[in-house]
Scaffold this active site. Structure first.
Site, PDB file in Angstrom:
ATOM      1  N   ASP A   1       0.857  -1.181   0.000  1.00 33.62           N
ATOM      2  CA  ASP A   1       0.000   0.000   0.000  1.00 33.62           C
ATOM      3  C   ASP A   1       0.899   1.239   0.000  1.00 33.62           C
ATOM      4  OD1 ASP A   1      -2.336   1.670   0.507  1.00 33.62           O
ATOM      5  OD2 ASP A   1      -1.609   1.786   2.572  1.00 33.62           O
TER       6      ASP A   1
ATOM      7  N   ASP B   1      -0.308   5.080   0.809  1.00 37.49           N
ATOM      8  CA  ASP B   1      -0.596   6.102   1.817  1.00 37.49           C
ATOM      9  C   ASP B   1      -0.503   5.542   3.235  1.00 37.49           C
ATOM     10  OD1 ASP B   1      -1.956   8.634   0.235  1.00 37.49           O
ATOM     11  OD2 ASP B   1      -2.297   6.719  -0.773  1.00 37.49           O
TER      12      ASP B   1
ATOM     13  N   GLU C   1      -1.556  10.719   3.844  1.00 43.35           N
ATOM     14  CA  GLU C   1      -2.668  10.339   2.977  1.00 43.35           C
ATOM     15  C   GLU C   1      -2.749  11.427   1.912  1.00 43.35           C
ATOM     16  OE1 GLU C   1      -4.789   7.698   3.093  1.00 43.35           O
ATOM     17  OE2 GLU C   1      -3.820   6.789   4.856  1.00 43.35           O
TER      18      GLU C   1
ATOM     19  N   ARG D   1     -14.961  12.312  -1.141  1.00 42.16           N
ATOM     20  CA  ARG D   1     -13.788  13.143  -0.863  1.00 42.16           C
ATOM     21  C   ARG D   1     -13.268  13.821  -2.129  1.00 42.16           C
ATOM     22  NH1 ARG D   1      -9.819   9.061   1.762  1.00 42.16           N
ATOM     23  NH2 ARG D   1     -11.120   7.587   0.613  1.00 42.16           N
TER      24      ARG D   1
ATOM     25  N   ASP E   1      -2.091  -0.594   5.858  1.00 43.74           N
ATOM     26  CA  ASP E   1      -2.539  -0.065   7.157  1.00 43.74           C
ATOM     27  C   ASP E   1      -4.043   0.123   7.260  1.00 43.74           C
ATOM     28  OD1 ASP E   1      -2.991   3.372   7.139  1.00 43.74           O
ATOM     29  OD2 ASP E   1      -2.428   2.294   5.330  1.00 43.74           O
TER      30      ASP E   1
END
Length: 291
Positions: free
Chosen positions: A81, A83, A90, A126, A238
């Protein structure tokens, strides 16, 4: 046989007495020091039933522990991953801060990563708040706000030097993943595409959205192309959208992860930098390759 690996943060010191005490309690073999100050491992014929309690007690002392089958620890592929895993931020939150909607977007991001919201819907919401932001802001954010996680470049370089394939997969955006992948040395990357017109973000993202299932698909497609198995993969992440690939990979590690991810992933690293992912594969510090 199983191998138990103990690792401390580089700012700490792994006490030999702690290693010996745990090794004796588990009936393990001789300790092998992968780093004279920070990492050691030993083999045990059988893992104790109270392994979770042992892990929790070590966490309280700032020590990470990973216990896994000894055979097949060294992986042929890294699936990571981006971010808050390979970088400390992020990306969408950083863009939102530039757009003046940072708090609103960060709150949605936190809930999505904790598994409280549908990832695809949360991303759409977002991105919609970024409408009208100059596309050039992306380059500015990359230069001023995005920083690599400690040990990340060494993790990638060392695995590549030993023949592993490395792939960055992100629920974020290709405008960021392309640059991060190049900076850290990944073979490739996959992410979502932010749409823009006339140099301005439209507040939309190209379909289909790369979420939890798409990360699993990246694992399956890439292993098939390489002629390897899911068991040959080390996956790290995460957030809740990483759980699919963490559970599918041979070794899935929650790295400084959200509680829901730590609860479900087979392994968790909370105190160490990303070189811990090399120690748990049996690499010694002397084998590390710096980027």
């Amino acid at each position: 046989m199983h191998t138990v690996t103990l690792i401390t943060n580089p700012a700490m010191y792994l006490e030999p007495a702690l290693v010996d005490s745990l090794r004796n309690a588990m009936g393990g073999g001789d300790a092998v020091w992968l780093d004279p100050d920070h990492a050691a491992e030993f083999e045990v014929p059988k893992l104790p039933r109270d392994l979770k309690s042992v892990w929790e007690s070590l966490q309280a002392e700032g020590v990470d522990m990973v216990a896994q089958p000894s055979v097949g620890r060294r992986k042929k592929m890294l699936l990571a991953d981006m971010d808050s895993t390979m970088i400390g931020q992020e990306c969408i939150d950083e863009l939102a801060a530039e757009a003046g909607v940072g708090e609103a977007v960060a709150a949605i991001t936190a809930r999505a990563m904790n598994g409280e919201l549908d990832f695809e819907g949360a991303l759409t919401e977002r991105v919609g708040l970024l409408k009208g932001l100059p596309e050039a802001t992306i380059a500015s954010v990359l230069d001023r706000r995005i920083t690599p996680m400690p040990g990340g470049a060494t993790l990638v370089a060392t695995m590549k030097a030993h023949g592993a394939h490395t792939l960055l997969v992100s629920g974020g955006f290709t405008a960021f993943s392309a640059v991060v992948a190049e900076r850290l040395g990944f073979h490739g990357h996959r992410a979502n595409v932010l749409l823009a017109e006339g140099g301005t973000l439209t507040g939309t993202v190209a379909q289909p959205i790369l979420g939890r299932e798409a990360k699993v698909a990246a694992l399956e497609e890439t292993t098939a192309a390489l002629g390897i198995e899911a068991s040959d993969v080390l996956a790290i992440g995460d957030g809740a959208n990483d759980l699919g690939m963490l559970l599918r990979a041979g070794t899935g590690v929650a790295v400084h992860a959200k509680p829901i991810v730590q609860e479900q992933a087979a392994h968790a690293i909370n105190h160490c930098d990303l070189t811990a992912l090399l120690f748990i594969q049996g690499y010694s510090r002397s084998e590390f390759v710096t980027a």
